[in-house]
Design a protein around this motif. Sequence first.
Motif, PDB file in Angstrom:
ATOM      1  N   UNK A   1      40.189  53.834  31.248  1.00  0.00           N
ATOM      2  CA  UNK A   1      41.672  54.237  31.097  1.00  0.00           C
ATOM      3  C   UNK A   1      42.066  53.495  31.566  1.00  0.00           C
ATOM      4  N   UNK A   2      41.825  53.242  31.894  1.00  0.00           N
ATOM      5  CA  UNK A   2      42.374  51.665  33.546  1.00  0.00           C
ATOM      6  C   UNK A   2      42.398  50.986  32.953  1.00  0.00           C
ATOM      7  N   UNK A   3      41.690  49.970  31.859  1.00  0.00           N
ATOM      8  CA  UNK A   3      41.696  49.405  31.303  1.00  0.00           C
ATOM      9  C   UNK A   3      42.650  48.690  30.411  1.00  0.00           C
ATOM     10  N   UNK A   4      42.784  50.310  29.647  1.00  0.00           N
ATOM     11  CA  UNK A   4      43.368  50.608  28.566  1.00  0.00           C
ATOM     12  C   UNK A   4      45.080  49.911  28.925  1.00  0.00           C
ATOM     13  N   UNK A   5      45.509  50.625  29.817  1.00  0.00           N
ATOM     14  CA  UNK A   5      46.975  50.619  30.236  1.00  0.00           C
ATOM     15  C   UNK A   5      46.949  49.372  31.411  1.00  0.00           C
ATOM     16  N   UNK A   6      46.067  48.466  31.474  1.00  0.00           N
ATOM     17  CA  UNK A   6      46.441  46.840  32.324  1.00  0.00           C
ATOM     18  C   UNK A   6      46.437  45.946  30.826  1.00  0.00           C
ATOM     19  N   UNK A   7      45.380  46.368  29.787  1.00  0.00           N
ATOM     20  CA  UNK A   7      45.635  44.881  28.274  1.00  0.00           C
ATOM     21  C   UNK A   7      46.710  45.813  28.273  1.00  0.00           C
ATOM     22  N   UNK A   8      47.253  46.539  27.970  1.00  0.00           N
ATOM     23  CA  UNK A   8      48.534  47.153  27.080  1.00  0.00           C
ATOM     24  C   UNK A   8      49.538  46.397  27.731  1.00  0.00           C
ATOM     25  N   UNK A   9      49.663  45.719  28.782  1.00  0.00           N
ATOM     26  CA  UNK A   9      50.627  44.570  29.518  1.00  0.00           C
ATOM     27  C   UNK A   9      50.442  43.075  28.831  1.00  0.00           C
ATOM     28  N   UNK A  10      49.272  42.832  29.079  1.00  0.00           N
ATOM     29  CA  UNK A  10      48.789  41.416  28.842  1.00  0.00           C
ATOM     30  C   UNK A  10      47.036  42.222  27.789  1.00  0.00           C
ATOM     31  N   UNK A  11      47.846  41.383  26.500  1.00  0.00           N
ATOM     32  CA  UNK A  11      45.709  41.123  26.312  1.00  0.00           C
ATOM     33  C   UNK A  11      44.532  40.551  26.692  1.00  0.00           C
ATOM     34  N   UNK A  12      43.538  41.734  26.897  1.00  0.00           N
ATOM     35  CA  UNK A  12      42.508  40.895  27.348  1.00  0.00           C
ATOM     36  C   UNK A  12      42.737  40.975  29.021  1.00  0.00           C
ATOM     37  N   UNK A  13      43.718  41.085  29.858  1.00  0.00           N
ATOM     38  CA  UNK A  13      43.433  41.187  30.862  1.00  0.00           C
ATOM     39  C   UNK A  13      42.598  41.447  31.737  1.00  0.00           C
ATOM     40  N   UNK A  14      42.428  43.466  31.447  1.00  0.00           N
ATOM     41  CA  UNK A  14      41.146  43.507  31.883  1.00  0.00           C
ATOM     42  C   UNK A  14      40.205  42.793  32.301  1.00  0.00           C
ATOM     43  N   UNK A  15      39.835  42.108  31.367  1.00  0.00           N
ATOM     44  CA  UNK A  15      38.692  41.483  32.221  1.00  0.00           C
ATOM     45  C   UNK A  15      38.707  39.983  32.170  1.00  0.00           C
ATOM     46  N   UNK A  16      39.704  39.769  32.615  1.00  0.00           N
ATOM     47  CA  UNK A  16      40.005  38.555  33.815  1.00  0.00           C
ATOM     48  C   UNK A  16      40.964  38.532  35.071  1.00  0.00           C
ATOM     49  N   UNK A  17      40.542  39.546  35.252  1.00  0.00           N
ATOM     50  CA  UNK A  17      41.681  40.431  36.851  1.00  0.00           C
ATOM     51  C   UNK A  17      41.227  39.242  37.880  1.00  0.00           C
ATOM     52  N   UNK A  18      40.117  38.746  37.818  1.00  0.00           N
ATOM     53  CA  UNK A  18      39.892  37.959  39.093  1.00  0.00           C
ATOM     54  C   UNK A  18      40.370  36.497  38.572  1.00  0.00           C
ATOM     55  N   UNK A  19      41.197  36.362  37.695  1.00  0.00           N
ATOM     56  CA  UNK A  19      41.987  35.558  37.284  1.00  0.00           C
ATOM     57  C   UNK A  19      43.425  36.088  36.699  1.00  0.00           C
ATOM     58  N   UNK A  20      43.889  36.949  37.809  1.00  0.00           N
ATOM     59  CA  UNK A  20      45.177  37.226  37.391  1.00  0.00           C
ATOM     60  C   UNK A  20      46.969  36.748  37.895  1.00  0.00           C
ATOM     61  N   UNK A  21      46.100  35.425  38.306  1.00  0.00           N
ATOM     62  CA  UNK A  21      47.172  34.350  38.992  1.00  0.00           C
ATOM     63  C   UNK A  21      47.096  33.440  37.681  1.00  0.00           C
ATOM     64  N   UNK A  22      46.266  33.521  36.882  1.00  0.00           N
ATOM     65  CA  UNK A  22      46.408  32.469  35.103  1.00  0.00           C
ATOM     66  C   UNK A  22      47.634  32.655  34.661  1.00  0.00           C
TER      67      UNK A  22
END
Length: 130
Positions: A8-29
């Motif tokens: 559920x959290x992944x879906x919320x994060x990805x709704x902000x930016x596509x595939x963001x949940x897979x690269x949160x360790x690089x959110x600064x990008x």
Amino acid sequence: MNDRFAIDLRAKVDSVHPDASGRLDRIDELPDSAGKMIVNILLAEACQSQHIGKIMAARKVMLTLPRAWLSRVLQDTIKEVVDLSDEWEYRRLMELLKDLQSNLYKTYIDFGIAAGSGEIFEAATDLRSR
């Protein structure tokens, strides 16, 4: 992230930016606005949720964010998201800050002590004594 709360959290994060949940360790990008919106979501889940699964999923993700970047946006995000007059949200915030080993932990202990009385004061006093 593989349990239902993490999904559920992944879906919320990805709704902000596509595939963001897979690269949160690089959110600064990501664009700053997207990164901040994601932190708002994570902070809301970590502090406002009533279910331990949601809280823990958000905390786990927050621990993966780059510390330098997070420290730059966290205090403003706290002001936007967390109701510091609500004991539940205050305690969840303090638990998160402790997990993050954030310098803000002491700042918000001092905030609670400054209340002088009430639930937030009692929570801060309790947390300070640990």
